[in-house]
Every structure is written in structure tokens, then in C-alpha cells.
Design a protein around this motif. Sequence first.
Motif, short mmCIF file in Angstrom:
data_model
loop_
_atom_site.label_atom_id
_atom_site.label_comp_id
_atom_site.label_asym_id
_atom_site.label_seq_id
_atom_site.Cartn_x
_atom_site.Cartn_y
_atom_site.Cartn_z
N ARG A 277 61.87 -10.28 -101.53
CA ARG A 277 62.88 -9.36 -102.31
C ARG A 277 63.35 -8.31 -101.37
O ARG A 277 64.51 -8.06 -101.40
N ARG A 280 66.10 -9.47 -98.68
CA ARG A 280 67.17 -9.71 -99.27
C ARG A 280 67.96 -8.30 -99.66
O ARG A 280 69.16 -7.98 -99.49
N ARG A 281 67.28 -7.54 -99.99
CA ARG A 281 67.52 -5.90 -100.37
C ARG A 281 68.10 -5.42 -99.21
O ARG A 281 69.16 -4.63 -99.09
N GLU A 283 69.02 -6.53 -96.50
CA GLU A 283 70.35 -7.36 -95.86
C GLU A 283 71.53 -7.08 -96.65
O GLU A 283 72.66 -6.76 -95.94
N MET A 284 71.35 -6.64 -97.78
CA MET A 284 72.25 -6.31 -98.73
C MET A 284 72.94 -4.66 -98.22
O MET A 284 74.18 -4.68 -98.26
#
Length: 322
Positions: A277, A280-281, A283-284
Motif C-alpha cells: 500500500r 502505491r501511495r 507512486e500516486m
Amino acid sequence: MRAVPLPAELPEAFSVEAAKKLGVSRRRLRAADLSSPYYGVRTRSDPPDDTLEASVRRRSTHFAARMRKCEFFCLVAAAVAWGAPLPSSVFLVRDASNRSIERPLDVGVLLPSRASRARGVRGISLTEGLGSVRTEPASGLRVTSPATTWAMMGALLRRDDLIALGDAFVREPMRADDPPALATITELRAALEAGRRRGAAALREALPLVRTRSRSRKETETRLILLAAGLPEPLLNWPIAVRGEVVALIDLAYPERKVGIEYEGEQHLTDPRQWARDIRRYEMLADLGWRIVRVTASDLARHREQLATRVRAALSGGVGTG
């Protein structure tokens, strides 16, 4: 010979008086399967090998079985009951032989009531107005209010620890399932100004630096390190919105520079799902133009200057944001 079962109405810790009223004999109350942590109290099991905070909770529950109506927990016992962050040093004291032992429970009364003198307890007498008392809802224990607890802890804590404690008490809800704040900054100030307080100087230094949006002691510690290094004060738990929906809260942020600081607890490194998680966070956030400086316990304990340098570099658009 097997011990006679105790009445189901008796909790884990109970007073001898309550047991006798239910017909429990004196002999049964002296049986080997019961412990006596305090005079007039019995508990069904031996003390477990638990953490310092858990030990305070357990001993508080045991002593509550024999507390007088005029008594309440204060200082460390109250802070633990409210779930507040404390440094490990306040849980230990030195005995007459200079050995490190667990701090006795702090049990208060309002004058003219007489303070307790029980074994394992430190009785404290407070003048009227210096001790606001509440029932902590989760445990049912009578304790000093969060604001009073903060003001009393000036006797034991240094400035930065008082800031972290104050941050925890005034923390406002930031997510839908967050509980309401336990106190307000106005209530902390009122408790400080209610009368003479030990550690008043440290409390006065701490109060202007208490903030309502710090979610953890580590976030508070990170903020104070940056301030001590001469950096601007970051905003706390800054919301990141995409198409009107909040998709992330950045622990500490400089929104005008799109620089964020995130504390990585151990669970971030040991839980594979949390780690995924996090990837992904980040990268966002990178896609949204944010630079994230990631902070660990080692940074806070041993590499404070380097941490400040990394944040300063990120703010100036340089490297060093790993």
C-alpha cells in the motif's frame, strides 16, 4: 483438593468485601489460585509479564476494586488510562537500594480527604480546583481529566514530552472513525492557570507548540526536530484531494513546495500488505508532483541533523529525499 468455584458475578479483580457479601469464605479467599496485589483485593490470576503501560492498566484495575469514592488515579496512571503517549522513563523509579522498579500508582484525593497509604500506591492530595475528575469510559476508572492530567505531568515531563502529550489530548478527528478530541487547547491553558503547578515553566513553554492535527508521538517529535533546525513549521496531516475526494493525509507537509514528510513505523516494514500500500501511495503522490521524505525511528534517535538536511534539500528542490 480442587478449589471451590468463585461466584460468576466476581470480576477478574475484586474486593474481599464484595466476595464476602456473595458468600465466599475467608478460607477460599486465602487459596493459592488467588493473588493479593493490594490489601483487601484479590485477583484470579498471577500478574503476567506485560509491557509497562499494560502493567499500569492491570494494577489500576486491581486497585480500583478497593478504591474509596473520594479517590481517583492521576499522573502516569491517568495518562495511561486515557491512552496517551509517555516516555518509558516515567514508568520507573529508584527504590531505597537504588534499584529500578515500577512506579507506584498515583492515587489522588481532593482535600480535606486523606490520601491513600496503600502498598504500591503513592497518595496525592490536591486542593479544590486543581483536580478535575472524570470516568474514563473504556475502563470505567475514575481519573483526572485529560487537561488536568496534562498540567500535573509538568512535574515529571520535559517540554517536548509535554508537547507530545498535549498533542494527543487535543487531537481532532481527521477520519470518519476517529474519536473526538479528549481536550481543547483552551482547557489545557485553564488547567495550567488553575493554580500553582510543579513544572509550570515547562508547561508554559510547551503550550504554544501544542497542535490539534498530530496523529502520533513520532509525528510530534519530527515536527519539533524540524523547528529546532530552523525550518518553517510544517502543516500536519495535510489532505490530498483528487477530483474533490481526499485520497491521502501527509503526516507533515509544506504544501506550497509540495514537500511531505512521512514517518515509517515498524509495521510499514514488516507487514507485506502495508508495504505494498505504501508503494502505491508514494507512486500516486509522486504523480501528483509531491516529494516525500521518509523518516524512521533511527532518524529521530540518531540522525536528526541529517533529517533536517534532507528536508531542507527537498524544500530547495535538491536531492536527498530518500
